[in-house]
Design an enzyme around this catalytic site. Structure first.
Site, PDB file in Angstrom:
ATOM      1  N   LYS A  77       0.836  -1.218   0.000  1.00  0.00           N
ATOM      2  CA  LYS A  77       0.000   0.000   0.000  1.00  0.00           C
ATOM      3  C   LYS A  77       0.864   1.260   0.000  1.00  0.00           C
ATOM      4  O   LYS A  77       0.617   2.189  -0.781  1.00  0.00           O
ATOM      5  CB  LYS A  77      -0.945  -0.025   1.218  1.00  0.00           C
ATOM      6  CG  LYS A  77      -1.953  -1.168   1.180  1.00  0.00           C
ATOM      7  CD  LYS A  77      -2.926  -1.113   2.340  1.00  0.00           C
ATOM      8  CE  LYS A  77      -2.285  -1.460   3.652  1.00  0.00           C
ATOM      9  NZ  LYS A  77      -1.836  -2.876   3.716  1.00  0.00           N
ATOM     10  N   THR A  78       1.880   1.305   0.845  1.00  0.00           N
ATOM     11  CA  THR A  78       2.778   2.468   0.887  1.00  0.00           C
ATOM     12  C   THR A  78       3.551   2.602  -0.418  1.00  0.00           C
ATOM     13  O   THR A  78       3.745   3.709  -0.938  1.00  0.00           O
ATOM     14  CB  THR A  78       3.757   2.351   2.070  1.00  0.00           C
ATOM     15  OG1 THR A  78       3.019   2.211   3.284  1.00  0.00           O
ATOM     16  CG2 THR A  78       4.643   3.581   2.162  1.00  0.00           C
ATOM     17  N   ASP A 122      -1.480   6.580   6.422  1.00  0.00           N
ATOM     18  CA  ASP A 122      -1.487   5.157   6.738  1.00  0.00           C
ATOM     19  C   ASP A 122      -2.366   4.928   7.968  1.00  0.00           C
ATOM     20  O   ASP A 122      -2.556   5.836   8.782  1.00  0.00           O
ATOM     21  CB  ASP A 122      -0.052   4.686   7.005  1.00  0.00           C
ATOM     22  CG  ASP A 122       0.100   3.183   6.891  1.00  0.00           C
ATOM     23  OD1 ASP A 122      -0.860   2.515   6.450  1.00  0.00           O
ATOM     24  OD2 ASP A 122       1.183   2.671   7.235  1.00  0.00           O
ATOM     25  N   THR A 171      -5.824  -1.573   6.972  1.00  0.00           N
ATOM     26  CA  THR A 171      -5.889  -3.034   7.018  1.00  0.00           C
ATOM     27  C   THR A 171      -7.270  -3.484   7.479  1.00  0.00           C
ATOM     28  O   THR A 171      -7.563  -4.675   7.453  1.00  0.00           O
ATOM     29  CB  THR A 171      -4.830  -3.596   7.987  1.00  0.00           C
ATOM     30  OG1 THR A 171      -4.997  -2.985   9.266  1.00  0.00           O
ATOM     31  CG2 THR A 171      -3.428  -3.303   7.476  1.00  0.00           C
ATOM     32  N   ARG A 230       6.815  -8.180   1.720  1.00  0.00           N
ATOM     33  CA  ARG A 230       7.647  -7.762   2.850  1.00  0.00           C
ATOM     34  C   ARG A 230       8.272  -8.968   3.542  1.00  0.00           C
ATOM     35  O   ARG A 230       9.436  -8.936   3.944  1.00  0.00           O
ATOM     36  CB  ARG A 230       6.821  -6.944   3.849  1.00  0.00           C
ATOM     37  CG  ARG A 230       7.647  -6.440   5.033  1.00  0.00           C
ATOM     38  CD  ARG A 230       6.844  -5.518   5.916  1.00  0.00           C
ATOM     39  NE  ARG A 230       6.531  -4.280   5.209  1.00  0.00           N
ATOM     40  CZ  ARG A 230       5.428  -3.548   5.440  1.00  0.00           C
ATOM     41  NH1 ARG A 230       4.539  -3.956   6.322  1.00  0.00           N
ATOM     42  NH2 ARG A 230       5.235  -2.439   4.777  1.00  0.00           N
TER      43      ARG A 230
END
Length: 350
Positions: A77-78, A122, A171, A230
């Site tokens: 997302k980032t 975020d 999330t 990640r």
């Protein structure tokens, strides 16, 4: 000595497959992040419409409409927010919902944005309700209403803003209020990645890190990365450390297997915590169903942690299932743990 090194490291960072970003990873994450939509691997259901929207906005010389990205941690997302800003040729300001404590905090950020800039928030679902209401007019009218003074002398002042794009990431889509969701022009859901896409990411990042990694080693890492970029990056770095300390730095299939076995990451990407959850459901609650609250108490974990971190991947792999009465272990979970089903459990899984 190597085992002691890893034991100490695991005490400081107990969960390698936790998809949440850790503080020390921020710098290297930036290095590995793709810079354009063309470099971004996977999420085809997002890339195509997003690319059209970006090109259309650029042709009209307008900011792209506000974007909401939701999905599990570690899926990009980032990264996507940074790519949108880069593709639009604008600056990006990054903050988080919990960091915006007062209306003044939001006003200060918004007033410093220039025409077309991107504001990335975020964990937007954790934003203060008062701040969220101020954000409504900023998103719709590109202005915020500030209250000056107190009591009878208080007055309202409308402060105009340059047109900007808000990108929100969450999330937990269910915790976002309806009025806030409705103000986003684009809403995209990030799915777990396919193994082939994760393998491409591992191969690409191994080259960026100048690693001598065999394609079979990249394949092993990708299969154990929980379909999350990640986690894949984290495992790649740990395998690199193992290869450098125990061998000559070259990463092949056997070395990768040894490293991940030492780190207790099995062929499905499950670690000791995942197995503890599955074992508790099977042995303490006869395979389930068991309520989330009871399960959390049994494994000494927070309910929210199980629901948002552990459970999504166990559901994706088919190890557990949700029922109206609680969580149940599937036949695959029994087979994976090498536990035999009794007659009652066999009947329950038919």
């Amino acid at each position: 000595m190597t085992e002691e090194f890893y034991k100490l490291d695991e005490d400081l960072n107990p969960r390698l497959v936790d998809p949440k970003e850790q503080a020390e990873e921020e710098v290297i994450e930036i290095t590995l992040r793709p810079q354009t939509l063309g470099e971004f691997v996977g999420q085809k259901q997002i890339k195509a419409p997003l690319n059209i929207s970006i090109e259309a906005a650029k042709k009209r010389s307008e900011p792209i409409e506000h974007v909401l990205l939701y999905g599990n941690p570690g899926l990009g997302k980032t990264t996507l927010a940074n790519i949108i800003a880069k593709e639009m040729g604008t600056n990006i300001k990054i903050t988080a919902g919990p960091a915006l404590e007062r209306v003044g905090d939001l006003a200060a950020i918004l007033s410093n944005l220039e025409e077309g800039d991107v504001l990335f928030i975020d964990e937007i679902h954790r934003m203060n309700k008062t701040i969220e209401e101020v954000l409504y007019s900023a998103m719709e009218d590109f202005a915020i209403d500030l209250i000056l003074g107190k009591g009878p002398a208080a007055r309202t002042m409308r402060m105009p803003l340059d047109k900007f794009t808000l990108i929100g990431a969450t999330t937990k889509m269910s915790l976002l209020s309806g009025p806030l969701r409705d103000r986003f022009g684009h809403v995209f859901h990030l799915n777990f990645y396919e193994h082939s896409d994760i393998e491409k990411i591992v191969t690409r990042n191994a080259k960026i890190l100048s690693l001598d990694a065999h394609p079979e080693a990249c394949e092993v890492i990708s299969k154990r990365a929980r379909r999350t970029p990640r986690v894949a990056n984290r495992l790649l770095k740990r395998v690199r450390d193992f290869a450098e300390v125990k061998f000559d730095g070259k990463i092949d299939k056997d070395i990768t297997h040894q490293a991940l076995e030492m780190l207790s990451i099995d062929e499905h990407g499950l670690d000791e915590v995942d197995k503890k959850i599955l074992t508790a459901i099977i042995e303490k609650f006869e395979g389930g169903p068991v309520g989330l609250n009871t399960l959390a108490a049994a494994v000494a974990e927070e309910m929210d942690t199980i629901e948002s971190i552990y459970e999504p991947y166990l559901l994706q792999t088919g190890m557990i299932e949700r029922t109206p009465r609680g969580r149940k272990a599937t036949k695959l979970a029994y087979e994976h743990l090498g536990i035999k089903l009794n007659k009652k459990q066999q009947e329950g899984l038919l």
